[in-house]
Design a protein around this motif. Structure first.
Motif, PDB file in Angstrom:
ATOM      1  N   MET A   1       0.845  -1.198   0.000  1.00 40.93           N
ATOM      2  CA  MET A   1       0.000   0.000   0.000  1.00 40.93           C
ATOM      3  C   MET A   1       0.879   1.246   0.000  1.00 40.93           C
ATOM      4  N   ALA A   2       1.929   1.234   0.821  1.00 43.70           N
ATOM      5  CA  ALA A   2       2.832   2.386   0.912  1.00 43.70           C
ATOM      6  C   ALA A   2       3.543   2.630  -0.418  1.00 43.70           C
ATOM      7  N   ALA A   3       3.715   1.555  -1.198  1.00 43.74           N
ATOM      8  CA  ALA A   3       4.345   1.690  -2.514  1.00 43.74           C
ATOM      9  C   ALA A   3       3.345   2.167  -3.573  1.00 43.74           C
ATOM     10  N   GLY A   4       2.091   2.378  -3.166  1.00 43.50           N
ATOM     11  CA  GLY A   4       1.088   2.908  -4.075  1.00 43.50           C
ATOM     12  C   GLY A   4       0.376   1.863  -4.919  1.00 43.50           C
ATOM     13  N   LYS A   5       0.487   0.596  -4.547  1.00 38.33           N
ATOM     14  CA  LYS A   5      -0.149  -0.478  -5.327  1.00 38.33           C
ATOM     15  C   LYS A   5      -1.656  -0.499  -5.084  1.00 38.33           C
ATOM     16  N   LYS A   6      -2.410  -0.855  -6.118  1.00 36.01           N
ATOM     17  CA  LYS A   6      -3.861  -0.989  -6.014  1.00 36.01           C
ATOM     18  C   LYS A   6      -4.205  -2.368  -5.454  1.00 36.01           C
TER      19      LYS A   6
ATOM     20  N   ASN B   1      -8.130   7.204   4.968  1.00 33.64           N
ATOM     21  CA  ASN B   1      -7.616   6.957   3.622  1.00 33.64           C
ATOM     22  C   ASN B   1      -6.254   6.260   3.719  1.00 33.64           C
ATOM     23  N   ARG B   2      -5.719   5.851   2.590  1.00 33.24           N
ATOM     24  CA  ARG B   2      -4.461   5.095   2.583  1.00 33.24           C
ATOM     25  C   ARG B   2      -3.278   5.935   3.077  1.00 33.24           C
ATOM     26  N   PHE B   3      -3.280   7.212   2.741  1.00 29.54           N
ATOM     27  CA  PHE B   3      -2.191   8.067   3.207  1.00 29.54           C
ATOM     28  C   PHE B   3      -2.173   8.107   4.735  1.00 29.54           C
TER      29      PHE B   3
ATOM     30  N   GLY C   1      -0.873   4.951   6.192  1.00 33.70           N
ATOM     31  CA  GLY C   1       0.590   4.874   6.136  1.00 33.70           C
ATOM     32  C   GLY C   1       1.249   5.686   7.231  1.00 33.70           C
TER      33      GLY C   1
END
Length: 120
Positions: free
Chosen positions: A70-75, A105-107, A110
Motif C-alpha cells: 500500500m505504501a508503494a502505491g499499489k492498487k 484513507n491510505r495516506f 501509512g
C-alpha cells in the motif's frame, strides 16, 4: 444459509431449530438478494475470537506485506496478485487494517502505521 454456485440456496425454516427442516431456493432474483445479504455480513465480520483491544494488536507478516505494498502505491488488485489472495479477501484485509489504524484513507493509514512502528 448455504448458497451453491449462485444456483441454489438452502435456508432453515427455523434457525434456532435446524431439525425443523429447510427450504431450497432457486429463483435468481432471490439468490442475488441473498448473495448481497451474505456479502454485507461477510464484509462487516470480524475474525473468530478477535479481541476488541486494539492497543495490544500486532500486525501479522501478511498484514505488514500488504501495508508495504500500500505504501508503494499499489492498487488492491496488484496487492492481491502479489500476496496470492483474491481481490475480495485483500480488500477485506485492507479494510481491517484501516479500521485498526482509524484511518480515513491510505495516506493516513501509512502515517499511522509508521507512527506505530509497523513501517520503517
Amino acid at each position: 444459509m448455504l448458497i451453491y454456485d449462485s444456483a441454489a440456496a438452502v435456508i432453515p425454516l427455523d434457525p434456532d431449530n435446524t431439525s425443523a427442516g429447510a427450504v431450497v431456493i432457486r429463483d435468481t432474483a432471490v439468490l442475488r438478494l441473498l448473495g448481497h445479504i451474505f456479502s454485507s455480513h461477510w464484509d462487516r465480520a470480524i475474525d473468530f475470537g478477535a479481541d476488541d483491544r486494539q492497543e495490544d494488536y500486532k500486525p501479522t507478516d501478511l498484514e505488514l506485506a500488504v501495508l508495504r505494498l500500500m505504501a508503494a502505491g499499489k492498487k488492491d488488485e496488484v496487492i492481491a496478485r502479489q500476496i496470492g489472495l483474491s481481490t475480495r479477501s485483500t480488500s477485506r484485509l485492507i479494510a481491517g487494517l484501516m479500521t485498526r489504524l482509524e484511518a480515513a484513507n491510505r495516506f493516513q493509514a501509512g502515517v499511522r502505521a509508521t507512527a506505530k512502528g509497523w513501517l520503517p
